[in-house]
Design a protein around this motif. Sequence first.
Motif, mmCIF file in Angstrom:
data_model
loop_
_atom_site.group_PDB
_atom_site.id
_atom_site.type_symbol
_atom_site.label_atom_id
_atom_site.label_comp_id
_atom_site.label_asym_id
_atom_site.label_seq_id
_atom_site.Cartn_x
_atom_site.Cartn_y
_atom_site.Cartn_z
ATOM 1 N N LEU A 1 69.040 -66.388 26.085
ATOM 2 C CA LEU A 1 67.648 -66.475 26.537
ATOM 3 C C LEU A 1 67.036 -67.803 26.138
ATOM 4 N N ASN A 2 67.423 -68.347 24.989
ATOM 5 C CA ASN A 2 66.913 -69.639 24.540
ATOM 6 C C ASN A 2 67.435 -70.786 25.393
ATOM 7 N N ILE A 3 68.620 -70.599 25.977
ATOM 8 C CA ILE A 3 69.172 -71.621 26.873
ATOM 9 C C ILE A 3 68.352 -71.714 28.154
ATOM 10 N N GLY A 4 67.906 -70.575 28.643
ATOM 11 C CA GLY A 4 67.139 -70.535 29.890
ATOM 12 C C GLY A 4 67.625 -69.422 30.790
ATOM 13 N N LEU A 5 66.824 -69.106 31.810
ATOM 14 C CA LEU A 5 67.128 -67.991 32.704
ATOM 15 C C LEU A 5 67.755 -68.473 34.009
ATOM 16 N N PRO A 6 68.684 -67.703 34.562
ATOM 17 C CA PRO A 6 69.255 -68.049 35.871
ATOM 18 C C PRO A 6 68.232 -67.998 36.997
ATOM 19 N N GLY A 7 67.236 -67.104 36.874
ATOM 20 C CA GLY A 7 66.121 -67.074 37.815
ATOM 21 C C GLY A 7 66.439 -66.489 39.179
ATOM 22 N N LEU B 1 74.979 -62.363 31.116
ATOM 23 C CA LEU B 1 76.123 -61.864 30.348
ATOM 24 C C LEU B 1 77.429 -62.478 30.805
ATOM 25 N N LEU B 2 77.533 -62.813 32.076
ATOM 26 C CA LEU B 2 78.694 -63.548 32.568
ATOM 27 C C LEU B 2 78.742 -64.945 31.950
ATOM 28 N N ARG B 3 77.593 -65.594 31.909
ATOM 29 C CA ARG B 3 77.505 -66.940 31.320
ATOM 30 C C ARG B 3 77.914 -66.926 29.849
ATOM 31 N N ALA B 4 77.590 -65.820 29.174
ATOM 32 C CA ALA B 4 77.921 -65.692 27.747
ATOM 33 C C ALA B 4 79.336 -65.170 27.529
ATOM 34 N N ALA B 5 80.071 -64.942 28.621
ATOM 35 C CA ALA B 5 81.451 -64.419 28.557
ATOM 36 C C ALA B 5 81.513 -63.051 27.902
ATOM 37 N N LEU B 6 80.463 -62.270 28.069
ATOM 38 C CA LEU B 6 80.465 -60.894 27.556
ATOM 39 C C LEU B 6 81.091 -59.924 28.551
ATOM 40 N N ILE B 7 81.073 -60.285 29.819
ATOM 41 C CA ILE B 7 81.743 -59.484 30.855
ATOM 42 C C ILE B 7 82.542 -60.415 31.759
#
Length: 218
Positions: free
Chosen positions: A21-27, A212-218
Motif C-alpha cells: 500500500l505504501n508503494i501505491g495502488l494499481p488503480g 497481491l500478485l505484485r507482492a508475489a503472494l499469489i
Amino acid sequence: MSISKEITKLEPFIRILNDELNIGLPGFEAQKLMSPSSREQALLKSDPSKARDSSVLLLFYPKEGQLHLPFIKRTTGNTNHSGQMSFPGGKYEESDANRTITAIRETNEELGVECEKINILGFLTELYIPVSNFMVLPVLAYSDERPSFTLSEFEVEELIEMPLTELLQKDNISEFIINKNGHRIAAPFFHAKGHKIWGATAMILSELREILLRAALI
C-alpha cells in the motif's frame, strides 16, 4: 498458480500488504479487469461529481489456518443491489466522522462485528457505481480472530466466508452473460461457494488481487 505461505498467516500478510500500500495502488487499470461490459456506456450517462459518498469494508481474519474475507448476500428488496453479493458497507451518514467510520458502523450493523475488534490497514482506489450513484471507498481492515457474526435479518440473507487462497486464484474467475433491457452484458465474476461476485465488488477485489500478485503472494 503458486500460493505463498504468507497469504495464510495474518501477521506476515498484514506486513507485506502494508508495504504494498505504501508503494501505491494499481488503480483503475486493475479495477477494469473485472468490469462488466456495460460500465463504459453507463458512465457516459452519469455524473460522478454528484455521487453520494459510501464505503465498504474488506475485513481479513484467520479461520481454520487460512485468511478469509466475509461477503454478504443482500436481502431481496427494491434497491439496485438487492440479492447481490457484496462487502459489508453502505452510505455515509452525517453522524459519521469519515468514511472509515461508515465502513466500521455498517459492518457492525450488518454482521454484528464488534467495532473495537476492527483494525484499519488502509484503502483501495475509490470506485464510482453508476446504477446507484455511489462513490465507494474500499477500506482494508483485519481482526486478530474470526469475528462472532450476527446477521441483520433486514439487510443480510447470507454470510459467505471465502479463503483468499481460493477466492483470488485465476481459475476461480469466470464470465457470465446478462440480458438486461434488451442489452447483452458480459460480466466477469469470482466464484464464491455457489454465488457470483461481480460488478463493483469484483472490481474492488480485482485491485486487491493485483496488489497481491505484485507482492508475489499469489
